[in-house]
Write a protein that holds these residues in place. Sequence first.
Motif, PDB file in Angstrom:
ATOM      1  N   ARG A 155       0.845  -1.185   0.000  1.00  0.00           N
ATOM      2  CA  ARG A 155       0.000   0.000   0.000  1.00  0.00           C
ATOM      3  C   ARG A 155       0.889   1.246   0.000  1.00  0.00           C
ATOM      4  N   ALA A 156       0.334   2.348  -0.449  1.00  0.00           N
ATOM      5  CA  ALA A 156       1.113   3.588  -0.525  1.00  0.00           C
ATOM      6  C   ALA A 156       1.639   4.011   0.840  1.00  0.00           C
ATOM      7  N   GLU A 157       0.962   3.573   1.907  1.00  0.00           N
ATOM      8  CA  GLU A 157       1.354   3.994   3.250  1.00  0.00           C
ATOM      9  C   GLU A 157       2.689   3.402   3.696  1.00  0.00           C
ATOM     10  N   LEU A 158       3.179   2.360   3.032  1.00  0.00           N
ATOM     11  CA  LEU A 158       4.499   1.829   3.392  1.00  0.00           C
ATOM     12  C   LEU A 158       5.541   2.923   3.198  1.00  0.00           C
ATOM     13  N   GLY A 159       6.244   3.253   4.249  1.00  0.00           N
ATOM     14  CA  GLY A 159       7.130   4.416   4.219  1.00  0.00           C
ATOM     15  C   GLY A 159       8.168   4.401   3.123  1.00  0.00           C
ATOM     16  N   ASP A 160       8.693   3.210   2.764  1.00  0.00           N
ATOM     17  CA  ASP A 160       9.751   3.147   1.758  1.00  0.00           C
ATOM     18  C   ASP A 160       9.277   3.570   0.374  1.00  0.00           C
ATOM     19  N   ASN A 161       7.976   3.573   0.137  1.00  0.00           N
ATOM     20  CA  ASN A 161       7.459   4.033  -1.153  1.00  0.00           C
ATOM     21  C   ASN A 161       7.699   5.523  -1.375  1.00  0.00           C
ATOM     22  N   GLU A 162       8.079   6.236  -0.339  1.00  0.00           N
ATOM     23  CA  GLU A 162       8.335   7.672  -0.484  1.00  0.00           C
ATOM     24  C   GLU A 162       9.666   7.959  -1.178  1.00  0.00           C
ATOM     25  N   LEU A 163      10.514   6.957  -1.294  1.00  0.00           N
ATOM     26  CA  LEU A 163      11.755   7.167  -2.044  1.00  0.00           C
ATOM     27  C   LEU A 163      11.450   7.287  -3.532  1.00  0.00           C
TER      28      LEU A 163
END
Length: 500
Positions: A155-163
Amino acid sequence: MNSSLPSVAIALFVKNEFSDIAGWIAWHMAFGVKTLFIFEDHSSDGTWEIIQAAARCYDIRAVRTDPVAQPDFYLRQRDSFLAAAAECRGKYDWLGFLDGDEYLYLRHTSSLPQFLAGIPSDAAAIAFSWRIYGSSDKVVRPRVTAVEAFTQHSRAELGDNELVKSFVRPERMGQTYLNPHVFDVPGEDYVRPNGERVEHLVPVQPVDWSDAFVMHFICRSMEHYIQRIKRRMNSDLSDSQGEWRRFDHNDLTDSEPLRLLPAVHNALLPIYRAMVEDAITTLRQTAPLERHAGEVKAEIEKPRMVRVRSHLETYLYFAPATQEIVNATMGEADTHGLLPVFGAMFPSTPDMVTFFLPGHAGRNLKFAEDDRVSDQPIYRLYRLESGDTALMNPMNGLFACFIPSKEEEGYGRVEVNRHKINGWEQMKLEVVHGLDYPESRFTLPFSPNMRTESREILQWLVAAPVPPTVNAFLCMMYEVAPSVREEVSRRIPGLLFPFL
């Protein structure tokens, strides 16, 4: 491609990706990338050899790094990316920076140059969000591309997706190396895929998957991940399951990227053919055997041309609408514009039939549930006492099943997924006259079977006056024992993985 569209290159830093590198190349070439600058970090699994094969098919500038001169992994990556930027200035409009487990995806177009043409002209770089994909519960390394093997993501909420990962206009990139995520471009000139400016030039940005993103297959199968730990232990991974649990998120399934598979498979075809050709050449040059005093006599053998007639009294056709081989009556084929598929059977490998589509070389011929990529798929004939025959995938032992046609489609599927032979799996072969197979083939000097030894295969390759064709070699390899295939494959790591 429209010459007014921007030219695009990608810089890739890669090590030990033998099972996925060909698919990675085909994926980005199918999106319209002009050139790949591949920096290969001294792989030991055949990755370099596969890249060399692909470079005979596409514009790939491949170099090997120098771990002696620069022992630090991250500095070797830095030097590689800066070298690519220097090479691209004044020659390419855009340069992307990716790793071997990262695949750019565009949601609303199949053309990267077309997408980039819509980016504001004053923008110097684009930051694409990661979308981290899980293992899809796979343990063993698949033989298909990563995009079709792993369809479940976080899901987008997984912090590593912010990279993010970046595509940059090379002439507007400075000389300072920041990191593999963002590059030396003024922050006000960095945009997201929708054209909005980034607020701060940092690797972490708000997740945006609305227009485009980078599919990050950080886990893939458990087998993949174990290899990754071995390669990067004590640098950024450790010998534990902690990182696996952190990234193996299979929360959502997304089949949208699969729309590109027909184009990707067609882009894969020449790479796969080049891989087998290079495997044959390498075996001929390196087999530790002495040549016979007399070379193998080159006698061309003529194939028997056949058509498959199913238990439904239907034949095999290629359906352009679905890009698959189907079964249909001749009347249904005429109505729906289906193309007839024929088979070639050679005397030296009498249990193998090679299917082909006359006049359409280079088009992937796919049966449903058969994941192989080939313009001439090979099947084993499994003969029954009744005189009927079944078609068997020689890689996994599954049988083809002829499904009755549906009225709304006008033809039936052929699914290669049956473990047993019942009525729907049975078929007959009809001889076809007046049709030529598109490739010449030489008679084998031995009859390949389960007792054939690797020594015989290698001696044949060394002594043959000309290299065998790709399909002649694969037909022979499908006739011998799996242990012999492994013995031969170990001499040429990686090159035969998709086929055996």
